[in-house]
Motif scaffolding. Structure first.
Motif, PDB file in Angstrom:
ATOM      1  N   ALA A 158       0.830  -1.254   0.074  1.00  0.00           N
ATOM      2  CA  ALA A 158      -0.150  -0.049   0.074  1.00  0.00           C
ATOM      3  C   ALA A 158       0.939   1.200   0.071  1.00  0.00           C
ATOM      4  CB  ALA A 158      -0.796   0.177   1.146  1.00  0.00           C
ATOM      5  N   GLY A 159       0.339   2.289  -0.487  1.00  0.00           N
ATOM      6  CA  GLY A 159       1.091   3.327  -0.374  1.00  0.00           C
ATOM      7  C   GLY A 159       1.006   4.235   0.552  1.00  0.00           C
ATOM      8  N   ALA A 160       1.652   5.543   0.513  1.00  0.00           N
ATOM      9  CA  ALA A 160       1.818   6.258   1.958  1.00  0.00           C
ATOM     10  C   ALA A 160       0.321   6.745   2.332  1.00  0.00           C
ATOM     11  CB  ALA A 160       2.960   7.316   1.970  1.00  0.00           C
ATOM     12  N   MET A 161      -0.389   7.075   1.292  1.00  0.00           N
ATOM     13  CA  MET A 161      -1.476   7.648   1.818  1.00  0.00           C
ATOM     14  C   MET A 161      -2.621   6.827   2.544  1.00  0.00           C
ATOM     15  SD  MET A 161      -2.160  10.113  -1.584  1.00  0.00           S
ATOM     16  CE  MET A 161      -3.764  10.894  -0.919  1.00  0.00           C
ATOM     17  N   LYS A 162      -2.696   5.760   1.955  1.00  0.00           N
ATOM     18  CA  LYS A 162      -3.496   4.454   2.443  1.00  0.00           C
ATOM     19  C   LYS A 162      -2.822   4.100   3.762  1.00  0.00           C
ATOM     20  CE  LYS A 162      -6.078   0.222   1.582  1.00  0.00           C
ATOM     21  NZ  LYS A 162      -6.188  -0.627   0.289  1.00  0.00           N
ATOM     22  N   ARG A 163      -1.619   3.705   3.783  1.00  0.00           N
ATOM     23  CA  ARG A 163      -1.029   2.967   5.114  1.00  0.00           C
ATOM     24  C   ARG A 163      -0.501   3.804   6.237  1.00  0.00           C
ATOM     25  NH1 ARG A 163       5.169   0.649   4.813  1.00  0.00           N
ATOM     26  NH2 ARG A 163       4.852  -1.018   6.569  1.00  0.00           N
ATOM     27  N   HIS A 164      -0.340   5.054   5.910  1.00  0.00           N
ATOM     28  CA  HIS A 164      -0.287   6.112   7.068  1.00  0.00           C
ATOM     29  C   HIS A 164      -1.081   7.621   7.029  1.00  0.00           C
ATOM     30  CE1 HIS A 164       3.432   3.766   7.923  1.00  0.00           C
ATOM     31  NE2 HIS A 164       3.820   3.942   6.617  1.00  0.00           N
ATOM     32  N   GLY A 165      -1.939   7.317   6.116  1.00  0.00           N
ATOM     33  CA  GLY A 165      -2.849   8.645   6.298  1.00  0.00           C
ATOM     34  C   GLY A 165      -2.263  10.009   5.618  1.00  0.00           C
ATOM     35  N   PHE A 166      -1.249   9.887   4.913  1.00  0.00           N
ATOM     36  CA  PHE A 166      -0.748  10.892   4.235  1.00  0.00           C
ATOM     37  C   PHE A 166      -1.594  11.796   3.543  1.00  0.00           C
ATOM     38  CE2 PHE A 166       4.079  10.025   4.260  1.00  0.00           C
ATOM     39  CZ  PHE A 166       3.972   9.508   5.659  1.00  0.00           C
ATOM     40  N   SER A 167      -1.469  13.207   3.393  1.00  0.00           N
ATOM     41  CA  SER A 167      -2.468  13.851   2.275  1.00  0.00           C
ATOM     42  C   SER A 167      -2.063  14.027   1.219  1.00  0.00           C
ATOM     43  CB  SER A 167      -2.441  15.430   2.964  1.00  0.00           C
ATOM     44  OG  SER A 167      -1.012  15.959   2.908  1.00  0.00           O
ATOM     45  N   GLY A 168      -0.729  13.641   0.759  1.00  0.00           N
ATOM     46  CA  GLY A 168      -0.289  13.505  -0.627  1.00  0.00           C
ATOM     47  C   GLY A 168       0.019  15.017  -1.113  1.00  0.00           C
ATOM     48  N   SER A 185       2.313  10.451  -3.967  1.00  0.00           N
ATOM     49  CA  SER A 185       3.502  10.081  -3.377  1.00  0.00           C
ATOM     50  C   SER A 185       3.640  10.679  -2.175  1.00  0.00           C
ATOM     51  CB  SER A 185       4.559  10.647  -4.312  1.00  0.00           C
ATOM     52  OG  SER A 185       4.687  12.050  -4.623  1.00  0.00           O
ATOM     53  N   HIS A 186       4.831  10.240  -1.534  1.00  0.00           N
ATOM     54  CA  HIS A 186       4.972  10.578  -0.134  1.00  0.00           C
ATOM     55  C   HIS A 186       5.979  11.659  -0.044  1.00  0.00           C
ATOM     56  CE1 HIS A 186       8.625   8.284  -0.704  1.00  0.00           C
ATOM     57  NE2 HIS A 186       7.966   7.060  -0.789  1.00  0.00           N
ATOM     58  N   GLY A 187       6.634  12.219  -1.025  1.00  0.00           N
ATOM     59  CA  GLY A 187       7.322  13.382  -0.978  1.00  0.00           C
ATOM     60  C   GLY A 187       8.699  12.853  -0.621  1.00  0.00           C
ATOM     61  N   ALA A 188       9.495  13.840  -0.083  1.00  0.00           N
ATOM     62  CA  ALA A 188      11.060  13.692   0.383  1.00  0.00           C
ATOM     63  C   ALA A 188      10.941  12.630   1.697  1.00  0.00           C
ATOM     64  CB  ALA A 188      11.712  15.151   0.734  1.00  0.00           C
ATOM     65  N   THR A 189      12.200  11.932   1.590  1.00  0.00           N
ATOM     66  CA  THR A 189      12.163  11.045   2.761  1.00  0.00           C
ATOM     67  C   THR A 189      13.550  11.397   3.641  1.00  0.00           C
ATOM     68  OG1 THR A 189      13.394   9.589   1.217  1.00  0.00           O
ATOM     69  CG2 THR A 189      11.179   9.096   1.406  1.00  0.00           C
ATOM     70  N   GLY A 190      14.612  12.344   2.964  1.00  0.00           N
ATOM     71  CA  GLY A 190      15.811  12.150   3.768  1.00  0.00           C
ATOM     72  C   GLY A 190      15.877  13.635   3.906  1.00  0.00           C
ATOM     73  N   GLY A 196       4.813   0.395   1.594  1.00  0.00           N
ATOM     74  CA  GLY A 196       5.070  -0.856   2.257  1.00  0.00           C
ATOM     75  C   GLY A 196       3.878  -1.686   2.370  1.00  0.00           C
ATOM     76  N   GLN A 197       4.374  -3.132   3.044  1.00  0.00           N
ATOM     77  CA  GLN A 197       3.344  -3.919   3.212  1.00  0.00           C
ATOM     78  C   GLN A 197       2.460  -3.494   4.335  1.00  0.00           C
ATOM     79  OE1 GLN A 197       4.527  -7.478   5.175  1.00  0.00           O
ATOM     80  NE2 GLN A 197       2.801  -8.972   4.265  1.00  0.00           N
ATOM     81  N   MET A 198       1.027  -3.587   4.240  1.00  0.00           N
ATOM     82  CA  MET A 198       0.196  -2.918   5.092  1.00  0.00           C
ATOM     83  C   MET A 198      -0.542  -4.265   5.958  1.00  0.00           C
ATOM     84  SD  MET A 198      -2.892  -0.125   4.513  1.00  0.00           S
ATOM     85  CE  MET A 198      -4.025   0.155   5.813  1.00  0.00           C
TER      86      MET A 198
END
Length: 264
Positions: free
Chosen positions: A120-130, A143-148, A164-166
């Motif tokens: 699952a993507g970041a929006m579904k897995r963690h509730g990101f707004s996108g 997409s989840h945007g920058a990671t570092g 990642g895996q949900m």
């Protein structure tokens, strides 16, 4: 602390009260939930009971496990778990824990493996707004945007929320109320949802954040056992000897035929 039980999730239904209110419940079933071993402070450094549930084929059990089950004089189990208990709440090996181990209205904690939902993507897995819908964002709105960070520290920290895996993780639901129990069929019905899919194994124990209600069986509600625990012996009915008669004060006196003839 008392021992918990290993139950299998049957599914969800609802129960109607006398007032017409319906309560959504999850049905959990006990399938030969027996004590396999005891862990003591002197031998193991902690106090616990090992519980097994379900039935496993002998060909699917290793020789070491077969010896462990044979020592406890129980059939091979498909699910085994340990529950920490107080020294005075140890249950005899071979005893089968019944559904009335928990009282109606009591709060329990349910631990199980959540339903796996794949990648699952970041929006579904963690509730990101996108990302924004316009102003320079092109084909990457979810997409989840920058990671570092920048050059310092110049890496992605462990545990960063990304796609990642949900699901498919062990999780615990606290403070579920026991609505009804059925000892004959081995059913425990708790209010609300329990983690896991139908047919999954659930570890059910007393709630850690709620006090135990009065009348809870200690060390537990069970039948049988290889050692004959004191709790089970105290609850067993006392059988009178043949030819015994009960006096008015409640004591039993053996009366022989010779004594009966003298009384006449």
């Amino acid at each position: 602390m008392r021992s918990g039980v290993i139950a299998r999730k049957v599914g969800m239904t609802r129960i109607f009260t006398d007032a017409g209110e319906h309560i959504p419940v999850t049905v959990l079933q006990l399938n030969k939930c027996q004590v396999l071993a005891q862990r003591t402070e002197e031998k193991n450094g902690y106090t616990a009971v090992q519980v097994g549930s379900g039935m496993a084929r002998v060909k699917n059990v290793s020789r070491a496990e077969r010896g462990h089950f044979a020592r406890a004089k129980v059939e091979p189990k498909s699910r085994v778990a340990e529950f920490r208990v107080s020294p005075e709440n140890l249950i005899d090996i071979g005893a089968e824990i019944t559904a009335d181990h928990f009282l109606e209205g009591q709060f329990v904690d349910a631990c199980g493996t959540s339903v796996g939902k794949g990648f699952a993507g970041a929006m579904k897995r963690h509730g990101f707004s996108g990302l924004r819908a316009s102003h320079g964002v092109s084909i990457s709105h979810r997409s989840h945007g920058a990671t570092g960070q920048c050059q310092d520290p110049g890496k992605v920290f462990k545990g960063k929320k990304m796609a990642g895996q949900m699901g498919n993780k062990q999780c615990t639901t606290l403070n579920l109320r026991v609505v009804r129990t059925d000892v004959e069929r081995g059913l425990i019905m708790v209010r609300g949802a329990v983690p896991g899919a139908k047919g999954g194994w659930i570890l059910l124990r007393d709630a850690v954040k709620k006090a135990l209600p009065e009348g809870v069986p200690v060390p537990g509600a069970f039948r049988g056992g290889n050692g004959g625990s004191k709790a089970a012996a105290d609850d067993a009915p006392v059988e009178e000897a043949p030819g015994a008669e009960t006096q008015d004060d409640g004591t039993a006196e053996n009366v022989t035929d010779q004594d009966k003839g003298q009384d006449k």
